[in-house]
Design a protein around this motif. Structure first.
Motif, mmCIF file in Angstrom:
data_model
loop_
_atom_site.group_PDB
_atom_site.id
_atom_site.type_symbol
_atom_site.label_atom_id
_atom_site.label_comp_id
_atom_site.label_asym_id
_atom_site.label_seq_id
_atom_site.Cartn_x
_atom_site.Cartn_y
_atom_site.Cartn_z
ATOM 1 N N GLY A 61 0.820 -1.215 0.000
ATOM 2 C CA GLY A 61 0.000 0.000 0.000
ATOM 3 C C GLY A 61 0.846 1.253 0.000
ATOM 4 N N ARG A 64 2.363 1.622 -3.408
ATOM 5 C CA ARG A 64 1.344 2.121 -4.336
ATOM 6 C C ARG A 64 1.174 3.625 -4.188
ATOM 7 N N ARG A 68 1.984 6.567 -6.915
ATOM 8 C CA ARG A 68 0.947 7.533 -7.317
ATOM 9 C C ARG A 68 1.410 8.970 -7.098
ATOM 10 N N THR A 118 -8.047 0.755 -13.435
ATOM 11 C CA THR A 118 -8.523 0.157 -12.185
ATOM 12 C C THR A 118 -8.714 -1.347 -12.349
ATOM 13 N N GLU A 121 -5.322 -3.023 -12.504
ATOM 14 C CA GLU A 121 -4.660 -3.071 -11.203
ATOM 15 C C GLU A 121 -5.227 -4.179 -10.328
ATOM 16 N N VAL A 122 -6.547 -4.331 -10.326
ATOM 17 C CA VAL A 122 -7.197 -5.354 -9.506
ATOM 18 C C VAL A 122 -6.729 -6.746 -9.924
ATOM 19 N N SER A 136 -4.944 -7.631 -1.085
ATOM 20 C CA SER A 136 -5.214 -6.694 -2.178
ATOM 21 C C SER A 136 -6.175 -5.605 -1.734
ATOM 22 N N LEU A 140 -5.534 -1.474 -1.654
ATOM 23 C CA LEU A 140 -6.412 -0.488 -2.285
ATOM 24 C C LEU A 140 -7.218 0.326 -1.291
ATOM 25 N N PHE A 147 -13.349 -5.602 -2.748
ATOM 26 C CA PHE A 147 -12.297 -6.032 -3.668
ATOM 27 C C PHE A 147 -12.740 -7.258 -4.455
ATOM 28 N N ARG A 150 -14.909 -6.201 -7.249
ATOM 29 C CA ARG A 150 -14.114 -5.556 -8.306
ATOM 30 C C ARG A 150 -13.359 -6.595 -9.135
#
Length: 170
Positions: A61, A64, A68, A118, A121-122, A136, A140, A147, A150
């Protein structure tokens, strides 16, 4: 500096740095991997007391978020497309025919490129990074059930795009 704090940090580093570097490598240009990895461990050092016992998803996380904050979405998207193109060009493990293998990889690359960032990424968190749904979801910042929904939708859309590109034949 307390010896316990240093020992905990070193244990985190040696336990997770390789898989974290691989996670980062799939998302940024090669020359940026070490910088992002270093920043992740700077954050880990500063927030050592906030890191849960199971630190893997927490570190992912942070990575990530560093990515970003450091790179615009467009640059990350380009790097991911390059990675997909390389994967699509590698030799298949087993096929009935070379032409069929090339066609299926090309179809997969085309379908992948039609997914949203998105959705990519999932799927990547589970398929490439080997994270569980719970891990995961933590990466996110969503619930495990959110999740799972998604992931289901992204996989269903990828399958739909593949079927459409192959005319329903597999």
């Amino acid at each position: 500096m307390k010896a316990g704090k240093r020992a905990r940090f070193e244990e985190l580093y040696w336990r997770h740095h390789r898989e974290l570097a691989a996670f980062i490598r799939r998302r940024v240009p090669p020359d940026a991997v070490e910088d992002v990895l270093a920043e992740v461990f700077v954050v880990a050092w500063r927030r050592l007391s906030d890191i849960p016992v199971e630190a893997r998803a927490w570190l992912y996380g942070v990575a990530r978020n560093v990515i970003r904050n450091t790179y615009r979405a467009e640059a990350r998207q380009r790097a991911l497309h390059v990675r997909i193109a390389e994967e699509a060009g590698s030799a298949p493990a087993h096929t009935d025919g070379f032409d069929d293998a090339i066609a299926s990889r090309t179809d997969l690359g085309r379908a992948w490129n039609q997914l949203s960032e998105t959705e990519q990424e999932v799927i990547a968190l589970v398929a490439w990074d080997g994270l569980s749904n719970a891990e995961s979801a933590q990466v996110l910042g969503v619930t495990t059930s959110a999740f799972a929904v998604r992931l289901f939708r992204a996989r269903r859309r990828l399958l739909h795009l593949l079927e459409r590109s192959t005319g329903g034949a597999r």
